[in-house]
Design a protein around this motif. Structure first.
Motif, PDB file in Angstrom:
ATOM      1  N   GLY A 250      10.775  29.913  -8.914  1.00  0.00           N
ATOM      2  CA  GLY A 250      10.491  29.471  -7.556  1.00  0.00           C
ATOM      3  C   GLY A 250       9.482  28.349  -7.464  1.00  0.00           C
ATOM      4  N   PHE A 251       9.044  27.825  -8.619  1.00  0.00           N
ATOM      5  CA  PHE A 251       8.063  26.742  -8.609  1.00  0.00           C
ATOM      6  C   PHE A 251       8.765  25.388  -8.602  1.00  0.00           C
ATOM      7  N   ALA A 252       8.165  24.426  -7.901  1.00  0.00           N
ATOM      8  CA  ALA A 252       8.664  23.053  -7.901  1.00  0.00           C
ATOM      9  C   ALA A 252       7.477  22.110  -7.938  1.00  0.00           C
ATOM     10  N   TYR A 253       7.656  20.990  -8.641  1.00  0.00           N
ATOM     11  CA  TYR A 253       6.605  19.972  -8.702  1.00  0.00           C
ATOM     12  C   TYR A 253       7.197  18.648  -8.243  1.00  0.00           C
ATOM     13  N   GLN A 254       6.609  18.065  -7.191  1.00  0.00           N
ATOM     14  CA  GLN A 254       7.177  16.878  -6.560  1.00  0.00           C
ATOM     15  C   GLN A 254       6.129  15.785  -6.393  1.00  0.00           C
ATOM     16  N   LEU A 255       6.601  14.556  -6.485  1.00  0.00           N
ATOM     17  CA  LEU A 255       5.777  13.377  -6.215  1.00  0.00           C
ATOM     18  C   LEU A 255       6.423  12.611  -5.066  1.00  0.00           C
ATOM     19  N   GLN A 256       5.646  12.343  -4.031  1.00  0.00           N
ATOM     20  CA  GLN A 256       6.167  11.618  -2.874  1.00  0.00           C
ATOM     21  C   GLN A 256       5.386  10.324  -2.687  1.00  0.00           C
ATOM     22  N   PHE A 257       6.091   9.199  -2.788  1.00  0.00           N
ATOM     23  CA  PHE A 257       5.498   7.885  -2.574  1.00  0.00           C
ATOM     24  C   PHE A 257       5.920   7.379  -1.195  1.00  0.00           C
ATOM     25  N   ASP A 258       4.965   7.208  -0.299  1.00  0.00           N
ATOM     26  CA  ASP A 258       5.242   6.654   1.023  1.00  0.00           C
ATOM     27  C   ASP A 258       4.729   5.221   1.081  1.00  0.00           C
ATOM     28  N   PHE A 259       5.630   4.294   1.414  1.00  0.00           N
ATOM     29  CA  PHE A 259       5.282   2.872   1.457  1.00  0.00           C
ATOM     30  C   PHE A 259       4.697   2.564   2.832  1.00  0.00           C
ATOM     31  N   LEU A 260       3.368   2.571   2.917  1.00  0.00           N
ATOM     32  CA  LEU A 260       2.687   2.346   4.190  1.00  0.00           C
ATOM     33  C   LEU A 260       2.800   0.889   4.614  1.00  0.00           C
ATOM     34  N   SER A 261       2.756  -0.003   3.647  1.00  0.00           N
ATOM     35  CA  SER A 261       3.011  -1.421   3.904  1.00  0.00           C
ATOM     36  C   SER A 261       3.674  -2.006   2.665  1.00  0.00           C
ATOM     37  N   TRP A 262       4.542  -3.010   2.899  1.00  0.00           N
ATOM     38  CA  TRP A 262       5.285  -3.598   1.777  1.00  0.00           C
ATOM     39  C   TRP A 262       5.832  -4.943   2.204  1.00  0.00           C
ATOM     40  N   ARG A 263       5.562  -5.960   1.402  1.00  0.00           N
ATOM     41  CA  ARG A 263       6.141  -7.270   1.672  1.00  0.00           C
ATOM     42  C   ARG A 263       6.251  -8.058   0.375  1.00  0.00           C
ATOM     43  N   VAL A 264       7.256  -8.947   0.329  1.00  0.00           N
ATOM     44  CA  VAL A 264       7.450  -9.826  -0.824  1.00  0.00           C
ATOM     45  C   VAL A 264       7.524 -11.278  -0.346  1.00  0.00           C
TER      46      VAL A 264
ATOM     47  N   THR B 165       0.873  -1.174   0.000  1.00  0.00           N
ATOM     48  CA  THR B 165       0.000   0.000   0.000  1.00  0.00           C
ATOM     49  C   THR B 165       0.905   1.218   0.000  1.00  0.00           C
ATOM     50  N   VAL B 166       0.724   2.073  -0.993  1.00  0.00           N
ATOM     51  CA  VAL B 166       1.612   3.222  -1.173  1.00  0.00           C
ATOM     52  C   VAL B 166       0.762   4.478  -1.286  1.00  0.00           C
ATOM     53  N   GLU B 167       1.108   5.473  -0.489  1.00  0.00           N
ATOM     54  CA  GLU B 167       0.405   6.754  -0.552  1.00  0.00           C
ATOM     55  C   GLU B 167       1.199   7.718  -1.416  1.00  0.00           C
ATOM     56  N   LEU B 168       0.511   8.339  -2.369  1.00  0.00           N
ATOM     57  CA  LEU B 168       1.144   9.296  -3.273  1.00  0.00           C
ATOM     58  C   LEU B 168       0.655  10.697  -2.955  1.00  0.00           C
ATOM     59  N   SER B 169       1.602  11.597  -2.722  1.00  0.00           N
ATOM     60  CA  SER B 169       1.290  13.016  -2.559  1.00  0.00           C
ATOM     61  C   SER B 169       1.937  13.774  -3.711  1.00  0.00           C
ATOM     62  N   SER B 170       1.128  14.482  -4.486  1.00  0.00           N
ATOM     63  CA  SER B 170       1.651  15.312  -5.567  1.00  0.00           C
ATOM     64  C   SER B 170       1.533  16.762  -5.132  1.00  0.00           C
TER      65      SER B 170
ATOM     66  N   SER C 121      -3.254  10.475  -3.248  1.00  0.00           N
ATOM     67  CA  SER C 121      -3.843   9.273  -3.833  1.00  0.00           C
ATOM     68  C   SER C 121      -3.234   8.060  -3.156  1.00  0.00           C
ATOM     69  N   THR C 122      -3.835   6.898  -3.380  1.00  0.00           N
ATOM     70  CA  THR C 122      -3.342   5.670  -2.752  1.00  0.00           C
ATOM     71  C   THR C 122      -3.299   4.533  -3.767  1.00  0.00           C
ATOM     72  N   TYR C 123      -2.169   3.817  -3.774  1.00  0.00           N
ATOM     73  CA  TYR C 123      -2.040   2.587  -4.546  1.00  0.00           C
ATOM     74  C   TYR C 123      -2.218   1.386  -3.619  1.00  0.00           C
ATOM     75  N   GLN C 124      -2.979   0.397  -4.060  1.00  0.00           N
ATOM     76  CA  GLN C 124      -3.005  -0.911  -3.419  1.00  0.00           C
ATOM     77  C   GLN C 124      -2.621  -1.931  -4.492  1.00  0.00           C
ATOM     78  N   ILE C 125      -1.514  -2.619  -4.263  1.00  0.00           N
ATOM     79  CA  ILE C 125      -0.924  -3.477  -5.292  1.00  0.00           C
ATOM     80  C   ILE C 125      -0.675  -4.862  -4.723  1.00  0.00           C
ATOM     81  N   ALA C 126      -1.024  -5.874  -5.501  1.00  0.00           N
ATOM     82  CA  ALA C 126      -0.725  -7.267  -5.147  1.00  0.00           C
ATOM     83  C   ALA C 126      -0.316  -7.991  -6.421  1.00  0.00           C
TER      84      ALA C 126
END
Length: 448
Positions: free
Chosen positions: A241-255, A72-77, A91-96
């Motif tokens: 002075g403008f910046a555009y960023q994408l931040q992916f936070d891995f709330l949960s992750w396992r393999v 589960t990955v949270e994306l902040s743009s 936004s939020t990704y849920q991936i399996a």
């Protein structure tokens, strides 16, 4: 078709469309540290240092060797101006996934939810709770990183490379790099022992990557700064002075562990409609009267400059029918629609109908060169800072807003339905509005 491309700002929409044209660098070797040499006489473009290799190799190997994954990955743009976040979307990704060719990717965005199911035999794309289409071909997980049937958020390839089982992340992370280095080994958020890496790509994108300090590291955060890439393309004018960023936070992750087989199977809702393709679905909604929040309400006033060094405001166009088309040079459906709209509105010039082609968030020089190349006889309205499009809540382009003589927004066209259909519908609307009539869909229910 760039029908749904604006999330909230033109910068995010540009990056989304860019996904179809410029992917994160690939063609790197599977062993971290070895550069892509091209032919045997060329010099290495990039060599990974030993200390960085020691961090990345265990993580990449754990993903490449995995049979399953869940994340589960949270994306902040974030749009940042002068150090302050002026707009942020989460936004939020849920991936399996299950190697080699089963996965599900669920993207929850503020205004839309999209999910892809791959069961090993076919792929189903759920575009909305009541709309989906099926692709009768299976793709493997490595291919899915770069070649999904539709963009799943802005710049999704890196997060997919870290969350799909059995793929080789080095193909995404180490190809086309200028450098990768360790920044520090401070605790992440002051709590988790972590290693902070920074990379710079050949396409001017920079990223910061935090992973845990373990024998087999886990991803914690991935931060992309796309500002320099936006400047380098020359297709949008990036304010100082403008910046555009994408931040992916891995709330949960396992393999490791188990992944339910049911996650990869699509079960349509009882009222869901199956479409033949993404284009079929887009065509079905293009040009339809949308549930636009301003439909049937007074149009917001604005004042803006034009390409021919004039000014225009809605107040100056009182008692006229105004057709405002929101467009951009990089949006093919927008470019296709403008000559059609001009042709129809020209037929009603003598009936107080005015056409405003409003360019969204692009620089004057770029727009002028484009209009000259197209030989359009139009005085384009410039909306460099996007304030007019924001006021009209133009969250998708092409979008055409039709304002009646009373100043009420009578119709909203979303997308480009094709020349014949657009001519017919817009012509019908202008024939009514030019004599002071109303359009049924814009009249409040209680007034009908």
């Amino acid at each position: 078709m760039c029908l749904r491309i604006l999330f909230s700002t033109i910068f995010l929409s540009f990056v989304t469309c860019l996904n179809a044209q410029e992917k994160p660098a690939t063609a790197a070797p599977s062993t971290p540290g070895q550069a892509d040499r091209g032919d045997e006489n060329s010099k290495p473009k990039f060599v990974l240092s030993d200390d960085v290799r020691e961090v990345l190799e265990p993580l990449f190997k754990s993903i490449a060797d995995a049979d399953v994954s869940r994340a589960t990955v949270e994306l902040s743009s974030d749009s940042v101006l002068a150090g302050q976040v002026v707009e942020s979307k989460t936004s939020t990704y849920q991936i399996a996934s299950r190697h080699p060719n089963k996965f599900t990717i669920y993207l929850k965005e503020p205004e839309q939810r999209t999910r892809i199911y791959e069961d090993g035999e076919k792929m189903t794309v759920a575009l909305a709770p009541d709309a989906y289409y099926t692709i009768d071909e299976s793709i493997r997980l490595q291919e899915a990183v770069m070649n999904l049937p539709l963009p799943m958020g802005p710049y999704p390839e890196p997060v997919l490379a870290l969350t799909l089982a059995g793929v080789d992340p080095s193909l995404t992370f180490l190809g086309g790099m200028k450098k990768v280095e360790i920044v520090d080994r401070n605790k992440f958020r002051g709590r988790v022992a972590a290693i902070h890496l920074r990379g710079e790509q050949n396409d001017a994108v920079t990223w910061d990557f935090w992973v845990t300090q373990e024998d087999v590291p886990k991803p914690l955060r991935l931060l992309f700064d796309l500002t320099a890439m936006l400047r380098a393309t020359g297709q949008v004018r990036v304010p100082q002075g403008f910046a555009y960023q994408l931040q992916f936070d891995f709330l949960s992750w396992r393999v490791t562990g188990e992944v339910e087989e049911s996650l990869f199977a699509f079960k349509p809702a009882a009222d869901a409609k199956e479409y033949e393709s993404l284009e079929d679905y887009m065509d079905s909604i293009a040009g339809a009267v949308t549930e636009h929040p301003l439909l049937g309400k007074p149009a917001p006033d604005f004042k803006s400059v034009t390409l021919r060094e004039g000014t225009v405001s809605l107040a100056d166009l009182k008692d006229k029918v105004v057709v405002i088309d929101f467009w951009a040079t990089w949006c093919p459906p927008c470019v296709a629609a403008i000559p059609v709209i001009k042709e129809v509105t020209d037929e009603y010039k003598d009936k107080d109908v005015v056409f405003l082609a409003l360019n969204v968030a692009e620089g004057e020089e770029l727009v002028k060169d484009f209009v000259d190349e197209k030989e359009w006889d139009l005085d384009i309205v410039l909306d460099v800072d996007g304030k007019v499009s924001d006021a009209f809540k133009a969250d998708a382009i092409p979008q055409t807003v039709v304002i009646g003589k009373s100043g009420i927004i009578e119709s909203v066209h979303l997308g480009f339905a094709g020349e014949k259909e657009l001519k017919q519908r817009l012509g019908d609307e202008l024939s009514v509005l030019s004599i002071g009539g109303r359009i049924e869909s814009s009249v409040p229910e209680e007034s009908k």
